[in-house]
Write an enzyme that holds these catalytic residues in place. Structure first.
Site, short mmCIF file in Angstrom:
data_model
loop_
_atom_site.label_atom_id
_atom_site.label_comp_id
_atom_site.label_asym_id
_atom_site.label_seq_id
_atom_site.Cartn_x
_atom_site.Cartn_y
_atom_site.Cartn_z
N HIS A 120 3.73 -2.19 3.06
CA HIS A 120 3.77 -0.84 2.48
C HIS A 120 5.10 -0.69 1.74
O HIS A 120 6.15 -0.86 2.36
CB HIS A 120 3.63 0.22 3.56
N ASP A 138 0.82 -1.22 0.00
CA ASP A 138 0.00 0.00 0.00
C ASP A 138 0.85 1.27 0.00
O ASP A 138 2.02 1.25 0.39
CB ASP A 138 -0.86 0.07 1.27
N ASP A 139 0.19 2.36 -0.37
CA ASP A 139 0.67 3.74 -0.15
C ASP A 139 1.74 4.20 -1.14
O ASP A 139 2.19 5.33 -1.07
CB ASP A 139 1.21 3.97 1.27
NI NI Z 1 -2.61 3.28 3.40
#
Ligand code: NI
Length: 290
Positions: A243, A101-102
């Site tokens: 992440h 993610d991100d």
């Molecule tokens: Ni996030």
């Protein structure tokens, strides 16, 4: 992106920490062949109630691991009209989905390299705003056959937004991804795992949560991330949350991907895993695992 905190999440994390402390850990660090001790079920009541087909959610916020919702689904090898390439995947061998993610961010390139070296695939839930900053990274991921998915444009809690604001978050991300890669996202991970029935009704993608949180966003430490994964003892169908914006995550991945390969896990994208298991992903529903 930094996670929000509230008392409930802090309580969940504290519980997880206490449970972790409660088992004897003699794991030899990131590189070892240290298969795990299973922790007790970390199921949180609210998640358990909401798990399954995701059609009757109250507000769901997940930052824990070990959620084991009941499994279900029906036969389908497609998401919408999208064909999913499942060639080379053995349905009789265990598979897991690594998700990031991100990003795209500072860990992306290294993670991609490790995945490719080990014939592994993964799913990247990208922020539209970060795609704008690093379109070349998104392109590399897409060209390498990774699943490209949306994590909204600017990482808001979707349950706080109006219809128009939700739509804007999705549309801007779709556009940024399409410009960078030629692909549109076919899945969404709502920031903070936060969703409710309103968000569900406005979401034109299946929402993919996770069954194992590696806590990489919290520990920022490769050894701790690896131990979190070993302790969670991933099973067939699990979805792992990472992440790709931390060096520590990339460092952990250098150990974990060969480890999973050695253990006989197939590392596949989320959409591949659901397709192989003949479980249909429906827009607006949410899923913890396959
Ligand atoms: Ni996030």
């Amino acid at each position: 992106m930094k996670k929000k905190w509230n008392m409930k999440k802090a309580g969940v994390l504290l519980l997880a920490v206490l449970m972790t402390l409660g088992i004897t850990l003699t794991l030899a660090g990131c590189g070892g062949d240290n298969q795990s001790v299973s922790t007790a079920e970390d199921t949180v009541g609210e998640q358990a109630n909401a798990a399954g087909n995701g059609s009757t959610a109250a507000v769901v916020r997940v930052h824990t691991k070990g959620v084991k919702p009941k499994k279900g689904g029906t036969s389908n090898n497609q998401i919408g009209s999208r064909e999913v390439d499942i060639s080379g995947i053995d349905p009789n061998k265990p598979m897991i989905a690594l998700t990031f993610d991100d990003g795209p961010g500072r860990g992306t390139e290294k993670i991609l390299q490790v995945l490719q070296e080990n014939d592994a695939k993964a799913t990247f839930f990208e922020l539209g705003s970060k795609i704008k900053e690093h379109p070349e990274l998104s392109k590399k991921l897409a060209d390498a056959g990774m699943q490209m998915a949306s994590h909204t444009y600017s990482h808001p809690d979707l349950t706080t937004l109006s219809d128009a604001e939700i739509a804007k978050q999705y549309e801007k991300t779709d556009k940024a991804m399409e410009q960078a890669t030629g692909l549109k996202p076919a899945a969404l991970r709502p920031p903070y795992g936060s969703l409710d029935e309103h968000v569900q009704s406005k979401t034109p993608y299946p929402m993919i949560l996770w069954s194992i949180d590696t806590l990489d966003w919290s520990s920022r430490d490769a050894k701790a991330i690896c131990n979190e994964v070993y302790n969670a003892n991933p099973e067939d169908g699990d979805i792992l949350l990472f992440h790709d914006i931390y060096d520590s995550t990339a460092e952990a991945i250098e150990t974990l991907v060969p480890y999973f390969k050695e253990k006989g896990y197939q590392m596949v994208t989320v959409e591949q895993m659901f397709a192989v298991k003949e479980k249909k992903l429906k827009n607006g529903n949410f899923y913890y695992n396959a």
